[in-house]
Design a protein around this motif. Structure first.
Motif, mmCIF file in Angstrom:
data_model
loop_
_atom_site.group_PDB
_atom_site.id
_atom_site.type_symbol
_atom_site.label_atom_id
_atom_site.label_comp_id
_atom_site.label_asym_id
_atom_site.label_seq_id
_atom_site.Cartn_x
_atom_site.Cartn_y
_atom_site.Cartn_z
ATOM 1 N N PRO A 158 -19.944 -1.763 8.549
ATOM 2 C CA PRO A 158 -18.758 -1.127 7.971
ATOM 3 C C PRO A 158 -18.227 0.040 8.805
ATOM 4 C CG PRO A 158 -20.708 -0.240 6.914
ATOM 5 C CD PRO A 158 -21.187 -1.234 7.954
ATOM 6 N N GLN B 251 -14.307 -8.189 1.549
ATOM 7 C CA GLN B 251 -14.516 -8.549 0.147
ATOM 8 C C GLN B 251 -13.878 -9.892 -0.165
ATOM 9 O OE1 GLN B 251 -12.318 -7.912 -2.986
ATOM 10 N NE2 GLN B 251 -10.745 -6.498 -2.234
ATOM 11 N N ILE C 72 -16.114 0.640 11.166
ATOM 12 C CA ILE C 72 -15.053 -0.008 11.934
ATOM 13 C C ILE C 72 -14.438 0.964 12.930
ATOM 14 C CG2 ILE C 72 -14.574 -1.499 9.969
ATOM 15 C CD1 ILE C 72 -11.846 -0.003 9.743
ATOM 16 N N GLN D 249 -13.030 5.849 5.179
ATOM 17 C CA GLN D 249 -14.379 5.667 5.748
ATOM 18 C C GLN D 249 -15.485 5.721 4.700
ATOM 19 O OE1 GLN D 249 -13.484 8.578 9.126
ATOM 20 N NE2 GLN D 249 -14.506 6.930 10.257
ATOM 21 N N LEU E 211 -7.779 3.337 11.628
ATOM 22 C CA LEU E 211 -7.448 4.275 10.553
ATOM 23 C C LEU E 211 -6.178 5.064 10.838
ATOM 24 C CD1 LEU E 211 -11.077 5.582 9.919
ATOM 25 C CD2 LEU E 211 -10.003 3.480 9.104
ATOM 26 N N VAL F 61 -11.680 1.627 2.874
ATOM 27 C CA VAL F 61 -11.808 1.482 4.330
ATOM 28 C C VAL F 61 -11.155 2.672 5.031
ATOM 29 C CG1 VAL F 61 -11.280 0.042 6.330
ATOM 30 C CG2 VAL F 61 -11.793 -1.036 4.123
ATOM 31 N N ALA F 62 -9.928 2.995 4.613
ATOM 32 C CA ALA F 62 -9.154 4.028 5.315
ATOM 33 C C ALA F 62 -9.824 5.397 5.249
ATOM 34 C CB ALA F 62 -7.738 4.094 4.733
ATOM 35 N N LEU G 171 -6.049 -2.891 5.077
ATOM 36 C CA LEU G 171 -7.467 -3.033 5.416
ATOM 37 C C LEU G 171 -8.291 -3.265 4.151
ATOM 38 C CD1 LEU G 171 -7.624 0.034 7.856
ATOM 39 C CD2 LEU G 171 -7.193 -2.362 8.456
ATOM 40 N N GLN G 172 -9.143 -4.276 4.172
ATOM 41 C CA GLN G 172 -10.044 -4.543 3.055
ATOM 42 C C GLN G 172 -11.484 -4.520 3.555
ATOM 43 O OE1 GLN G 172 -9.083 -5.149 -0.395
ATOM 44 N NE2 GLN G 172 -7.381 -4.054 0.561
ATOM 45 N N PRO G 173 -12.422 -4.111 2.693
ATOM 46 C CA PRO G 173 -13.827 -3.962 3.106
ATOM 47 C C PRO G 173 -14.635 -5.257 2.995
ATOM 48 C CG PRO G 173 -13.544 -3.072 0.905
ATOM 49 C CD PRO G 173 -12.187 -3.571 1.338
ATOM 50 N N TRP H 299 -16.408 3.191 3.057
ATOM 51 C CA TRP H 299 -17.148 1.935 3.215
ATOM 52 C C TRP H 299 -18.440 2.179 3.993
ATOM 53 C CZ3 TRP H 299 -15.170 -2.789 6.545
ATOM 54 C CH2 TRP H 299 -15.945 -3.925 6.258
ATOM 55 N N GLY I 66 -9.589 -1.124 -2.312
ATOM 56 C CA GLY I 66 -10.217 -1.659 -1.095
ATOM 57 C C GLY I 66 -9.668 -0.995 0.152
ATOM 58 N N HIS I 67 -8.333 -0.874 0.210
ATOM 59 C CA HIS I 67 -7.709 -0.251 1.384
ATOM 60 C C HIS I 67 -8.138 1.216 1.514
ATOM 61 C CE1 HIS I 67 -4.613 0.316 4.508
ATOM 62 N NE2 HIS I 67 -4.461 1.516 3.961
ATOM 63 N N ILE J 179 0.855 -1.200 0.000
ATOM 64 C CA ILE J 179 0.000 0.000 0.000
ATOM 65 C C ILE J 179 0.890 1.248 0.000
ATOM 66 C CG2 ILE J 179 -1.758 1.295 1.290
ATOM 67 C CD1 ILE J 179 -2.818 -1.363 0.134
#
Lengths: 315, 315
Positions: free
Chosen positions: A264, A282, A266, B130, A271, B127-128, A278-280, B132, B123-124, A121
């Motif tokens: 969702p 999936q 979290i 927010q 963060l 999430v990061a 981090l993945q949602p 999601w 995806g990351h 990332i």
């Protein structure tokens, strides 16, 4: 509407998934279990099957709204949202969609492991922001091949993960209720002993009350400063507060997560961390796999309504 | 300084790598081949070995600055920056650091494939940021397991990649100068035929003039709209303009790249794409592997200065 047989429940169903079901059988749709009580009682009396997708609790109270209900077909392998005991007590069958998603989930587990260890990332952001040209290389990171890996729960998905990581020459350890037949992988009766033996702890448990908090604070701390937690199962399987504490304090090296306790929304503590990927949620999220899951759910509905044996029964 | 035997060349050497070399042998340091001519001639006459790291050309002109030079030890498996023909003509040995980095590079290749297909960068960020919680799920993506993969160049690294992807139940195809012994993988004599047969094209060629532009515009177009290019070799092995054209036009599905023609100042067209995963040439970038590479480079220097056989000679 009196010949309606199918209730489709779950706002996370995609349109094509709803269409597949409602083309096959007369159907009504609700967003979630909370909306079931609002349905007309004559309509409710006509429902024989529920096609469910989601994580909201589906319990005895909802089941009792449908006097003719004979099957709850769950979209997904994890059916922890459904009270299976209550269903069994009412002679309601429950089905899920195992196997068809194991590959995808295992792929994402390996992806999380490589992305976390090799700081992918950060690597992508470094290139995309042109910092590579301005600031030079990223810091060296962590080798994946040859590392020691502990699989928590050697079910269908756990085994798929282990098979892949064996090709990375990883040393495979696992914990489960009982020792399994393996190609020489090391069995640990408990998760703390497993965590002590490995650097990467990959959680592949089923969800539900039985596995809640299975990966304890003690297990997380047993991983030590080179430890990485990978979770593709359910957020509930880990003591999430303990995981966050350990990540913040640097007591472990990092985490790669697809699941969280409160999805969702979290925990915002995640963060602020720079040692996590981090993945949602999936894990099964490829077009190919979601299509296979939808087809298997429909096959279970069809089997029930035709009086044939269910394809993938749970209870 | 008259007993100086070793010239350490390359500003990308880390401090601990330089220290390892200069602790072992009396050494001087320059940033790159361009600084060699600036060294005092007496000093140059004392140099018997060069420890090189980098991608700047190291040719005949530089070699001729060192009358006693007997070995150029390259840090890295790819020695395309060094004019080996010129070295051989001067009886200068060249060494590299093969094998010790194959695992890391293969790991990153698989990581790029999973990250690209499963949209892990997106995806990351989802999430990061927010999103999601605010916007719901990310779009479905692409299954990796079971896909058809073409390895361009089945050398040490290509084989490591194929071994890993076989555990993902991928259908393995490859192209190389000649057919090799494999566990049933499909050989293609040319890269266009390979690209036609597969969805993922993974480039694992050596660099240098011989492989420049080996993956042609025709090969890229032969991949088709589900095609993904993974490159962990050298930027030169692909027609980069053709790759960018195909990515921009959606003629192929995406790419996962660790290498580029103009590093680190990569073509800004890459930065506008949302179907790519970009890494900053960090294929061998784990602490473990870079340590092993540095040790192997030093072992080659030591072997030469002791008059023993070189550990990993190239010419």
């Amino acid at each position: 509407m009196s010949d309606t047989q199918l209730l489709i429940c779950g706002k996370s169903f995609k349109q094509d998934e709803r269409d597949r079901l409602s083309t096959a059988y007369p159907a009504v749709f609700v967003d979630g279990p909370g909306d079931m009580a609002g349905l007309d009682s004559t309509l409710r009396a006509s429902i024989r099957a529920v096609a469910y997708k989601g994580h909201a609790p589906f319990g005895a109270e909802q089941m009792d709204l449908f006097p003719q209900l004979g099957v709850i077909t769950n979209y997904g392998v994890g059916y922890d949202a459904i009270d299976v005991e209550a269903a069994s007590a009412r002679s309601i069958a429950v089905t899920n969609t195992p196997d068809v998603l194991s590959d995808d989930v295992a792929d994402l587990a390996v992806g999380l492991m490589i992305a976390q260890a090799r700081t992918m990332i950060r690597g992508h952001a470094h290139v995309a922001s042109q910092r590579w040209a301005k600031e030079g290389e990223i810091p060296l990171n962590r080798k994946v091949s040859g590392s020691s890996v502990g699989i928590v729960g050697l079910g269908r998905i756990g085994r798929e993960i282990a098979d892949r990581l064996a090709a990375f020459k990883c040393e495979i350890h696992y914990s489960s209720r009982s020792e399994k037949e393996t190609p020489g992988w090391t069995y640990h009766p408990d998760v703390v002993s497993l965590a002590q033996a490995v650097d990467f702890l990959v959680i592949a448990l089923v969800g539900g009350a039985e596995t809640k908090g299975h990966v304890t604070r003690e297990a997380i701390q047993a991983l030590g400063p080179r430890g990485v937690v990978i979770n593709i199962s359910r957020g509930t399987t880990v003591d999430e507060g303990a995981l966050l504490d350990a990540l913040e304090a640097g007591e472990i090296a990092g985490a790669g997560l697809d699941v969280y306790e409160n999805e969702p929304n979290i925990d915002p503590r995640f963060l602020k961390l720079d040692n996590v990927v981090l993945q949602p949620h999936q894990g099964s999220g490829s077009v190919e796999t979601r299509t296979a899951m939808a087809e298997l759910q429909l096959a279970n509905v069809a089997a029930f309504l035709k009086g044939e044996p269910l394809v993938t029964p749970v209870n």
